[in-house]
Motif scaffolding. Sequence first.
Motif, PDB file in Angstrom:
ATOM      1  N   LEU A  52      31.286  -0.720 -42.795  1.00  0.00           N
ATOM      2  CA  LEU A  52      30.650  -2.035 -42.737  1.00  0.00           C
ATOM      3  C   LEU A  52      29.132  -1.943 -42.560  1.00  0.00           C
ATOM      4  O   LEU A  52      28.407  -2.894 -42.890  1.00  0.00           O
ATOM      5  CB  LEU A  52      31.231  -2.845 -41.575  1.00  0.00           C
ATOM      6  N   LEU A  53      28.652  -0.823 -42.055  1.00  0.00           N
ATOM      7  CA  LEU A  53      27.244  -0.727 -41.687  1.00  0.00           C
ATOM      8  C   LEU A  53      26.279  -0.705 -42.870  1.00  0.00           C
ATOM      9  O   LEU A  53      25.197  -1.299 -42.770  1.00  0.00           O
ATOM     10  CB  LEU A  53      27.036   0.464 -40.759  1.00  0.00           C
ATOM     11  N   PRO A  54      26.610  -0.069 -44.009  1.00  0.00           N
ATOM     12  CA  PRO A  54      25.674  -0.140 -45.142  1.00  0.00           C
ATOM     13  C   PRO A  54      25.368  -1.572 -45.584  1.00  0.00           C
ATOM     14  O   PRO A  54      24.235  -1.878 -45.948  1.00  0.00           O
ATOM     15  CB  PRO A  54      26.380   0.666 -46.235  1.00  0.00           C
ATOM     16  N   ALA A  55      26.331  -2.461 -45.534  1.00  0.00           N
ATOM     17  CA  ALA A  55      26.087  -3.850 -45.936  1.00  0.00           C
ATOM     18  C   ALA A  55      25.136  -4.543 -44.953  1.00  0.00           C
ATOM     19  O   ALA A  55      24.303  -5.367 -45.369  1.00  0.00           O
ATOM     20  CB  ALA A  55      27.404  -4.622 -46.024  1.00  0.00           C
ATOM     21  N   VAL A  56      25.227  -4.212 -43.672  1.00  0.00           N
ATOM     22  CA  VAL A  56      24.303  -4.778 -42.684  1.00  0.00           C
ATOM     23  C   VAL A  56      22.886  -4.297 -42.995  1.00  0.00           C
ATOM     24  O   VAL A  56      21.939  -5.085 -42.990  1.00  0.00           O
ATOM     25  CB  VAL A  56      24.720  -4.392 -41.250  1.00  0.00           C
ATOM     26  N   GLU A  57      22.742  -3.001 -43.288  1.00  0.00           N
ATOM     27  CA  GLU A  57      21.422  -2.461 -43.617  1.00  0.00           C
ATOM     28  C   GLU A  57      20.868  -3.096 -44.887  1.00  0.00           C
ATOM     29  O   GLU A  57      19.687  -3.442 -44.958  1.00  0.00           O
ATOM     30  CB  GLU A  57      21.486  -0.944 -43.771  1.00  0.00           C
ATOM     31  N   VAL A  91      20.896   2.673 -49.235  1.00  0.00           N
ATOM     32  CA  VAL A  91      21.003   2.596 -47.782  1.00  0.00           C
ATOM     33  C   VAL A  91      21.738   3.833 -47.264  1.00  0.00           C
ATOM     34  O   VAL A  91      22.291   4.603 -48.045  1.00  0.00           O
ATOM     35  CB  VAL A  91      21.728   1.305 -47.337  1.00  0.00           C
ATOM     36  N   MET A  92      21.738   4.006 -45.976  1.00  0.00           N
ATOM     37  CA  MET A  92      22.440   5.123 -45.361  1.00  0.00           C
ATOM     38  C   MET A  92      23.930   4.994 -45.673  1.00  0.00           C
ATOM     39  O   MET A  92      24.514   3.932 -45.432  1.00  0.00           O
ATOM     40  CB  MET A  92      22.199   5.114 -43.845  1.00  0.00           C
ATOM     41  N   GLY A 104      24.463  -6.004 -36.011  1.00  0.00           N
ATOM     42  CA  GLY A 104      23.517  -4.942 -36.294  1.00  0.00           C
ATOM     43  C   GLY A 104      24.010  -3.623 -35.756  1.00  0.00           C
ATOM     44  O   GLY A 104      25.084  -3.534 -35.162  1.00  0.00           O
ATOM     45  N   PHE A 105      23.193  -2.594 -35.985  1.00  0.00           N
ATOM     46  CA  PHE A 105      23.564  -1.258 -35.527  1.00  0.00           C
ATOM     47  C   PHE A 105      22.316  -0.415 -35.326  1.00  0.00           C
ATOM     48  O   PHE A 105      21.241  -0.724 -35.849  1.00  0.00           O
ATOM     49  CB  PHE A 105      24.498  -0.567 -36.533  1.00  0.00           C
ATOM     50  N   TRP A 116      17.663   7.219 -36.882  1.00  0.00           N
ATOM     51  CA  TRP A 116      17.628   7.285 -38.350  1.00  0.00           C
ATOM     52  C   TRP A 116      17.606   5.905 -38.972  1.00  0.00           C
ATOM     53  O   TRP A 116      16.980   5.689 -40.002  1.00  0.00           O
ATOM     54  CB  TRP A 116      18.807   8.085 -38.886  1.00  0.00           C
ATOM     55  N   GLU A 117      18.300   4.970 -38.367  1.00  0.00           N
ATOM     56  CA  GLU A 117      18.316   3.617 -38.927  1.00  0.00           C
ATOM     57  C   GLU A 117      18.695   2.632 -37.836  1.00  0.00           C
ATOM     58  O   GLU A 117      19.598   2.884 -37.036  1.00  0.00           O
ATOM     59  CB  GLU A 117      19.309   3.507 -40.081  1.00  0.00           C
ATOM     60  N   MET A 118      17.990   1.515 -37.832  1.00  0.00           N
ATOM     61  CA  MET A 118      18.355   0.381 -36.992  1.00  0.00           C
ATOM     62  C   MET A 118      18.223  -0.849 -37.877  1.00  0.00           C
ATOM     63  O   MET A 118      17.183  -1.066 -38.492  1.00  0.00           O
ATOM     64  CB  MET A 118      17.429   0.255 -35.781  1.00  0.00           C
ATOM     65  N   SER A 119      19.280  -1.614 -37.949  1.00  0.00           N
ATOM     66  CA  SER A 119      19.278  -2.814 -38.783  1.00  0.00           C
ATOM     67  C   SER A 119      19.977  -3.950 -38.054  1.00  0.00           C
ATOM     68  O   SER A 119      20.999  -3.740 -37.399  1.00  0.00           O
ATOM     69  CB  SER A 119      20.007  -2.560 -40.113  1.00  0.00           C
ATOM     70  N   VAL A 120      19.410  -5.142 -38.209  1.00  0.00           N
ATOM     71  CA  VAL A 120      20.016  -6.357 -37.678  1.00  0.00           C
ATOM     72  C   VAL A 120      20.163  -7.312 -38.855  1.00  0.00           C
ATOM     73  O   VAL A 120      19.197  -7.557 -39.593  1.00  0.00           O
ATOM     74  CB  VAL A 120      19.156  -6.974 -36.554  1.00  0.00           C
ATOM     75  N   ALA A 121      21.359  -7.834 -39.040  1.00  0.00           N
ATOM     76  CA  ALA A 121      21.628  -8.757 -40.146  1.00  0.00           C
ATOM     77  C   ALA A 121      20.728  -9.986 -40.029  1.00  0.00           C
ATOM     78  O   ALA A 121      20.414 -10.433 -38.921  1.00  0.00           O
ATOM     79  CB  ALA A 121      23.099  -9.166 -40.135  1.00  0.00           C
TER      80      ALA A 121
END
Length: 186
Positions: A17-22, A43-44, A69-70, A93-98
């Motif tokens: 699910l995390l690539p879609a959030v990024e 994306v990651m 997010g993550f 490496w990555e932090m993303s919030v929808a």
Amino acid sequence: MGGDWQIRPARRDEAALLPAVEEASGALFRTIPDLAWIADDGVMPAEAHLAAIEAGTCWVAADGVDIAGFLTARATTEDGDGPDAGRAVLHVWEMSVAPDYQGRRLGRAFLEHAAAHAAAQAMVAVTLTTFRDVAWNAPFYARTGFTILPDAALTPRLWGVLAAEIAHGLPAARRCAMRRPVSSVS
């Protein structure tokens, strides 16, 4: 959409699910003309998140319904001959919030959580690379305790991360590495 957020370790079944959030979070780059291409860049992959999940260095903000997010990081040993040489650090490496959840202090909460994790693991710092001049990058991280490392303070590891980003097409003059020291928890 829920709202009773908890930052917790990501589960294996959430890696996909995390690539879609990024990707959704990255759409904000469309507001910067010369960086707009990043919104459509890769994306990651889920596999990279899964490796961090297994290592205990991937966290999500979840409310039982949504993942808002993550933050995905990796523990590493600092190289070079600087003050942190041979000591453990946590590299983000990555932090993303929808987009629907931005502006709710989740990014700050993720960084505090990562710093607490690093301290509990007797690491000396949290590091990351980012854009110097994008509001939600270096200026934001500076407000959470990170400082930009001058070139003379960059370790071979951080030089390597920046070089890989530049080889991928990110503009060298706009990239930087940042560091936030942490104190070990006794």
